[in-house]
Design an enzyme around this catalytic site. Sequence first.
Site, PDB file in Angstrom:
ATOM      1  N   GLU A  66       0.834  -1.211   0.000  1.00 11.15           N
ATOM      2  CA  GLU A  66       0.000   0.000   0.000  1.00 11.15           C
ATOM      3  C   GLU A  66       0.869   1.261   0.000  1.00 11.15           C
ATOM      4  O   GLU A  66       2.085   1.205   0.223  1.00 11.15           O
ATOM      5  CB  GLU A  66      -0.934   0.003   1.204  1.00 11.15           C
ATOM      6  CG  GLU A  66      -0.203   0.071   2.537  1.00 11.15           C
ATOM      7  CD  GLU A  66      -0.986   0.828   3.605  1.00 11.15           C
ATOM      8  OE1 GLU A  66      -1.405   1.979   3.348  1.00 11.15           O
ATOM      9  OE2 GLU A  66      -1.148   0.259   4.703  1.00 11.15           O
TER      10      GLU A  66
ATOM     11  N   ASP B 149     -11.634  -0.580   5.814  1.00 13.41           N
ATOM     12  CA  ASP B 149     -10.779  -1.752   5.599  1.00 13.41           C
ATOM     13  C   ASP B 149     -11.509  -3.040   5.997  1.00 13.41           C
ATOM     14  O   ASP B 149     -11.309  -4.088   5.374  1.00 13.41           O
ATOM     15  CB  ASP B 149      -9.495  -1.660   6.448  1.00 13.41           C
ATOM     16  CG  ASP B 149      -8.534  -0.573   5.985  1.00 13.41           C
ATOM     17  OD1 ASP B 149      -8.770   0.038   4.927  1.00 13.41           O
ATOM     18  OD2 ASP B 149      -7.542  -0.336   6.715  1.00 13.41           O
TER      19      ASP B 149
ATOM     20  N   LYS C  12      -3.618  -1.913  15.776  1.00 18.31           N
ATOM     21  CA  LYS C  12      -3.007  -0.975  16.724  1.00 18.31           C
ATOM     22  C   LYS C  12      -3.897  -0.763  17.935  1.00 18.31           C
ATOM     23  O   LYS C  12      -5.115  -0.734  17.811  1.00 18.31           O
ATOM     24  CB  LYS C  12      -2.808   0.383  16.041  1.00 18.31           C
ATOM     25  CG  LYS C  12      -1.565   0.469  15.211  1.00 18.31           C
ATOM     26  CD  LYS C  12      -1.445   1.819  14.552  1.00 18.31           C
ATOM     27  CE  LYS C  12      -2.564   2.062  13.575  1.00 18.31           C
ATOM     28  NZ  LYS C  12      -2.611   1.207  12.416  1.00 18.31           N
TER      29      LYS C  12
HETATM   30  N1  PSU Z   1      -1.886   1.981  10.268  1.00 22.51           N
HETATM   31  C1  PSU Z   1      -0.584   2.378  10.247  1.00 22.51           C
HETATM   32  N2  PSU Z   1      -0.164   3.163   9.255  1.00 22.51           N
HETATM   33  C2  PSU Z   1      -0.994   3.549   8.248  1.00 22.51           C
HETATM   34  C3  PSU Z   1      -2.361   3.088   8.258  1.00 22.51           C
HETATM   35  C4  PSU Z   1      -2.753   2.315   9.283  1.00 22.51           C
HETATM   36  O1  PSU Z   1       0.171   2.050  11.134  1.00 22.51           O
HETATM   37  O2  PSU Z   1      -0.544   4.259   7.365  1.00 22.51           O
HETATM   38  C5  PSU Z   1      -3.256   3.459   7.122  1.00 22.51           C
HETATM   39  C6  PSU Z   1      -3.549   2.212   6.262  1.00 22.51           C
HETATM   40  O3  PSU Z   1      -3.473   2.606   4.904  1.00 22.51           O
HETATM   41  C7  PSU Z   1      -4.972   1.871   6.617  1.00 22.51           C
HETATM   42  C8  PSU Z   1      -5.546   3.231   6.911  1.00 22.51           C
HETATM   43  O4  PSU Z   1      -5.669   1.203   5.594  1.00 22.51           O
HETATM   44  O5  PSU Z   1      -4.513   3.903   7.605  1.00 22.51           O
HETATM   45  C9  PSU Z   1      -6.818   3.175   7.712  1.00 22.51           C
HETATM   46  O6  PSU Z   1      -7.353   4.468   7.793  1.00 22.51           O
HETATM   47  P1  PSU Z   1      -8.783   4.697   8.457  1.00 22.51           P
HETATM   48  O7  PSU Z   1      -8.614   4.319   9.901  1.00 22.51           O
HETATM   49  O8  PSU Z   1      -9.060   6.159   8.256  1.00 22.51           O
HETATM   50  O9  PSU Z   1      -9.738   3.804   7.730  1.00 22.51           O
END
Ligand code: PSU
Length: 309
Positions: free
Chosen positions: A25, A144, A161
């Site tokens: 990604e 996701d 996380k």
């Molecule tokens: N976790 C990380 N680094 C990141 C992301 C998640 O440690 O860069 C990114 C990934 O691309 C994940 C996105 O798909 O954040 C999720 O964002 P949101 O929580 O806004 O859906």
Amino acid sequence: MTLAMDILPDVAEALAGGAPVVALESTIISHGMPYPQNVETAKQVEDTVREEGATPATIAVIDGRLKIGLSEADLNRLATAGLRDVMKLTRANLAQCMAAGGTGSTTVAATMIAAHRAGIEVFATGGIGGVHRGAETTFDISADLQELAKTPVAVVCAGAKAILDIPKTLEVLETLGVPVITYGQSGFPAFWSRASGLTSPMTADDPMVIARAWGAQRALGLEAGCLVANPIPEEDEIAPDIINPIIEQALADADTQKMTHGAVTPFVLQRVFELTEGASLTANIALVLNNARLAAKIAGQLAKQPHFR
Ligand code: PSU
Ligand code: MN
């Protein structure tokens, strides 16, 4: 209307020959890590995939074209552009960005869509989005998770996380029918730490076993993806009692600054980076490389045993 998709020649060649390919990604580059560690890590991740005998394909949208594999110039552009110049792409805004000729990095959800479209079955990342703490009032649940329910790509991550509500994230994955397999231990890992205190729904000690499970899932005709959770190496982990209070602080700051929607995760990651004086980034880089290695091994097993496809 034809799809504006460009596959790098070495990726196209690997796919045509049934050789292992690992999707990567790009939101982690533009929104997940500071410059210059972001571009250095992106290159190291690609090298790691190659060392394990697979071809890397980092995915993004550049000037309206869906790129399966990025040139060095594209990588540098994503790494150095300001957050306002690079859209954070998920299922909802991917098509619009392409139609407008825009440039954006792909989250786990958008990378899965692109990988599947290109014929790539295995994808390595750091952490997935999940159910945020307080989701019962904010409804902040990453796209996701829905993507894992409907797009058949195996996603290798380091667990969820602790900025997320990990029990709720696992509950939603179960509801959506997404297999969650932890590699090498029975507990589900928590990104910076090896332990989340929760048991993983499934465990596997061998990339071949994961490849077999994936093959069986595909043979059944299930449309879901699969989440492979790979614990951060012991020597790189940050103990929960150190990282957890920092996460609490970062979340409180996000709240004070009224962060919402896609801005929440990048903000919290940046705050954790500041509060750990960079230690969170060092661990993040180590776990991404570790995930790239495992993903390449799984892709290698799949390529060796095409009947699993
Ligand atoms: N976790 C990380 N680094 C990141 C992301 C998640 O440690 O860069 C990114 C990934 O691309 C994940 C996105 O798909 O954040 C999720 O964002 P949101 O929580 O806004 O859906
Ligand atoms: Mn969200």
